[in-house]
Design an enzyme around this catalytic site. Sequence first.
Site, PDB file in Angstrom:
ATOM      1  N   GLY A  19       0.882  -1.440  -0.080  1.00 33.96           N
ATOM      2  CA  GLY A  19       0.255  -0.339  -0.204  1.00 33.96           C
ATOM      3  C   GLY A  19       1.230   0.910  -0.059  1.00 33.96           C
ATOM      4  CB  SER A  20       4.656   2.050  -0.986  1.00 33.95           C
ATOM      5  OG  SER A  20       4.278   1.739  -2.303  1.00 33.95           O
ATOM      6  CG  ASN A  21       1.885   3.221  -5.853  1.00 34.00           C
ATOM      7  OD1 ASN A  21       2.476   4.103  -6.181  1.00 34.00           O
ATOM      8  ND2 ASN A  21       3.047   1.729  -6.204  1.00 34.00           N
ATOM      9  CG  MET A  95       0.074  -7.526  -6.876  1.00 35.62           C
ATOM     10  SD  MET A  95       0.559  -6.164  -8.166  1.00 35.62           S
ATOM     11  CE  MET A  95       1.495  -7.782  -8.806  1.00 35.62           C
ATOM     12  NE  ARG A  96      -9.299 -12.047  -7.796  1.00 35.99           N
ATOM     13  CZ  ARG A  96      -9.073 -12.935  -8.087  1.00 35.99           C
ATOM     14  NH1 ARG A  96      -7.916 -13.911  -7.332  1.00 35.99           N
ATOM     15  NH2 ARG A  96     -10.519 -14.000  -8.368  1.00 35.99           N
ATOM     16  CB  ILE A  97      -6.528 -10.626 -14.154  1.00 36.76           C
ATOM     17  CG1 ILE A  97      -4.415 -10.791 -14.250  1.00 36.76           C
ATOM     18  CG2 ILE A  97      -7.520 -10.500 -15.820  1.00 36.76           C
ATOM     19  CD1 ILE A  97      -4.400 -11.975 -15.098  1.00 36.76           C
ATOM     20  CG  ASN A 112      -3.155  -0.990 -13.103  1.00 33.80           C
ATOM     21  OD1 ASN A 112      -2.759  -1.190 -11.635  1.00 33.80           O
ATOM     22  ND2 ASN A 112      -2.079  -1.366 -13.717  1.00 33.80           N
ATOM     23  CG  HIS A 114       3.011  -2.818 -15.468  1.00 35.45           C
ATOM     24  ND1 HIS A 114       2.584  -3.963 -14.364  1.00 35.45           N
ATOM     25  CD2 HIS A 114       3.685  -3.203 -15.715  1.00 35.45           C
ATOM     26  CE1 HIS A 114       2.835  -4.921 -14.787  1.00 35.45           C
ATOM     27  NE2 HIS A 114       4.115  -4.350 -15.621  1.00 35.45           N
ATOM     28  CB  SER A 141       2.666   3.160 -17.767  1.00 31.37           C
ATOM     29  OG  SER A 141       4.267   2.757 -18.558  1.00 31.37           O
ATOM     30  CD  GLU A 148      -7.661  -6.216 -24.069  1.00 25.95           C
ATOM     31  OE1 GLU A 148      -6.993  -5.062 -24.207  1.00 25.95           O
ATOM     32  OE2 GLU A 148      -9.516  -6.872 -24.380  1.00 25.95           O
ATOM     33  CG  ASP A 150      -0.278  -4.691 -16.424  1.00 32.28           C
ATOM     34  OD1 ASP A 150      -0.488  -4.055 -16.049  1.00 32.28           O
ATOM     35  OD2 ASP A 150       0.293  -5.677 -16.479  1.00 32.28           O
TER      36      ASP A 150
HETATM   37  C1  GAR Z   1       3.927  -0.855  -7.339  1.00 33.50           C
HETATM   38  O1  GAR Z   1       5.031  -1.447  -7.582  1.00 33.50           O
HETATM   39  C2  GAR Z   1       2.907  -1.103  -8.483  1.00 33.50           C
HETATM   40  O2  GAR Z   1       3.644  -0.912  -9.086  1.00 33.50           O
HETATM   41  C3  GAR Z   1       2.849  -2.867  -8.427  1.00 33.50           C
HETATM   42  O3  GAR Z   1       3.426  -3.243  -7.523  1.00 33.50           O
HETATM   43  C4  GAR Z   1       4.153  -2.384  -6.859  1.00 33.50           C
HETATM   44  C5  GAR Z   1       2.796  -2.161  -4.817  1.00 33.50           C
HETATM   45  O4  GAR Z   1       3.200  -1.669  -4.091  1.00 33.50           O
HETATM   46  N1  GAR Z   1       1.996  -3.196  -9.497  1.00 33.50           N
HETATM   47  C6  GAR Z   1       2.217  -4.588 -10.443  1.00 33.50           C
HETATM   48  O5  GAR Z   1       2.725  -4.770 -11.160  1.00 33.50           O
HETATM   49  C7  GAR Z   1       0.472  -4.109 -10.792  1.00 33.50           C
HETATM   50  N2  GAR Z   1       0.293  -4.903 -11.772  1.00 33.50           N
HETATM   51  P1  GAR Z   1       2.749  -1.078  -2.798  1.00 33.50           P
HETATM   52  O6  GAR Z   1       0.868  -2.136  -2.292  1.00 33.50           O
HETATM   53  O7  GAR Z   1       2.883  -0.259  -2.134  1.00 33.50           O
HETATM   54  O8  GAR Z   1       1.664   0.729  -3.826  1.00 33.50           O
END
Ligand code: GAR
Length: 227
Positions: A19-21, A95-97, A112, A114, A141, A148, A150
């Site tokens: 959850g840092s984002n 992280m789930r489709i 999203n 990525h 990005s 589909e 990403d």
């Molecule tokens: C982040 O780097 C994000 O870009 C990536 O997972 C990490 C989650 O970090 N997302 C993906 O790879 C999606 N395909 P976070 O939980 O600390 O935000």
Amino acid sequence: MPSLSGPKPRLAVLASGRGSNLQALLDAIADGRLEAELVGVFGDRPAAPALDRVAPALRWSREARAYPDRAAFDAELAAAVAAAEPDWVFCAGYMRILGEAFVRRFEGRLLNVHPSLLPLHPGLHPHAQALRAGDAEHGASVHFVVPEVDAGAVVAQVRIPVLAGDTPQTLAARLLPHEHRLVVAAMALAAGGRLAERDGQVRLDGQTLFSPLRLDSSGHLHPAVHG
Ligand code: GAR
């Protein structure tokens, strides 16, 4: 500072892990860089630390693996997200489709992040993919979500150099703070009403964007300069 222009855009966040984002978005809301109201954090793993970053009333999570199939889980997730009446839904380490029904329901307001320079290295392990490919640059990005994985139109990117001796871990760690700034800057465009998606293309201030915006070192987004 209160908004002078009516209610703030309502933001729902989907998250699966650390959850840092999400925290970057929360910090930006708290200090006024992002004019938005967080209306919920939604997860597929109840143990995810991301959920603990918000008050219990804002959390929704179910163990996705306990559902018979993707559609069953997605239907409950979609109902919960829709009940929060978001203007924007941001996948911040989700992280789930997402199945087609979910994506279509929130299409055009579903973003999203990525950690790669899409269309390079979609899917899992993008840092390792970049190193294996011998890329000189890596990045992150923010893109509109389509069914589909990403593959949706890219709104904005941040680039960093790949350094000699980088591992997937060092590359990911060096990218992360840049990714946080990218997420906040892109979400600020969305919340400011400047971003839309039409016919698979990004529109910024009503104009089609032919290549992703680039984040500069001071955290501002600019049109990419080629050549
Ligand atoms: C982040 O780097 C994000 O870009 C990536 O997972 C990490 C989650 O970090 N997302 C993906 O790879 C999606 N395909 P976070 O939980 O600390 O935000």
